[in-house]
Design an enzyme around this catalytic site. Structure first.
Site, PDB file in Angstrom:
ATOM      1  N   ARG A   5       3.890  35.894 -44.532  1.00  0.00           N
ATOM      2  CA  ARG A   5       4.507  35.079 -43.498  1.00  0.00           C
ATOM      3  C   ARG A   5       3.833  33.706 -43.575  1.00  0.00           C
ATOM      4  O   ARG A   5       2.615  33.591 -43.541  1.00  0.00           O
ATOM      5  CB  ARG A   5       4.281  35.715 -42.126  1.00  0.00           C
ATOM      6  CG  ARG A   5       4.840  34.900 -40.962  1.00  0.00           C
ATOM      7  CD  ARG A   5       3.731  34.208 -40.259  1.00  0.00           C
ATOM      8  NE  ARG A   5       4.172  33.428 -39.117  1.00  0.00           N
ATOM      9  CZ  ARG A   5       3.339  33.026 -38.187  1.00  0.00           C
ATOM     10  NH1 ARG A   5       2.060  33.331 -38.251  1.00  0.00           N
ATOM     11  NH2 ARG A   5       3.773  32.294 -37.199  1.00  0.00           N
TER      12      ARG A   5
ATOM     13  N   ASP B 240       8.788  30.935 -41.304  1.00  0.00           N
ATOM     14  CA  ASP B 240       9.223  30.775 -39.916  1.00  0.00           C
ATOM     15  C   ASP B 240      10.360  29.760 -39.840  1.00  0.00           C
ATOM     16  O   ASP B 240      11.270  29.900 -39.031  1.00  0.00           O
ATOM     17  CB  ASP B 240       8.082  30.267 -39.036  1.00  0.00           C
ATOM     18  CG  ASP B 240       7.041  31.327 -38.729  1.00  0.00           C
ATOM     19  OD1 ASP B 240       7.113  32.433 -39.296  1.00  0.00           O
ATOM     20  OD2 ASP B 240       6.148  31.041 -37.919  1.00  0.00           O
TER      21      ASP B 240
END
Length: 158
Positions: free
Chosen positions: A68, A124
């Protein structure tokens, strides 16, 4: 059967969340373990990966590692983390100075620890790109919108 493993890593400002999945060759991902580690002052990316792998009890090296990453720029889907992509992400670090450098350091150590694993970035900013324009835009003058005024470009800048 020696099934391939997927390791997911989510480095935040105070924790590292990691999960391992198997069953991928049969297209039936099975969760094998999940851990959340508090970051200590002395924890570098190498120590974090060692702690995460030990806590998960990884039976072998993962075939894939998904990271991530806060700021992916204009990326709207996961991308392989090759040299070109990593250079692009390093250039975006000033836009997410709290998260980006640590995440990229973690990528570097994962590459060193598991050189045969394919590393991917999951951004994101890909999620931010799905927001309606009225929500995505920041309240700044129109002149700044082209390069700096969307949440996907400035999410964590301080």
């Amino acid at each position: 059967m020696n099934d391939a493993l997927l390791l997911t890593l989510n480095l935040g400002s105070s924790t590292l969340k990691a999960a391992c999945f198997g069953g991928l060759r049969a297209h039936r991902a099975q969760p094998l373990g999940r851990v959340e580690l508090d970051l200590g002052a002395a924890d570098g990316p190498d120590a974090l990966l060692t702690r995460a792998a030990a806590a998960l009890g990884l039976p072998r090296a993962p075939a894939w590692v998904a990271h991530r990453i806060v700021h992916g720029g204009d990326a709207t889907r996961p991308r392989p983390l090759d040299e070109e992509e990593l250079a692009r992400l390093h250039a975006l670090a000033p836009l997410a100075p709290i998260h980006q450098p640590g995440a990229l350091a973690l990528v570097g150590h994962a590459c060193a620890l598991w050189p045969a694993a394919r590393q991917f970035g999951v951004y994101d900013t890909a999620w931010h790109a799905t927001l309606p324009e009225a929500v995505r835009r920041l309240p700044v003058p129109e002149a700044g919108t082209a390069s700096t005024a969307s949440r996907s470009r400035r999410r964590c800048a301080r």
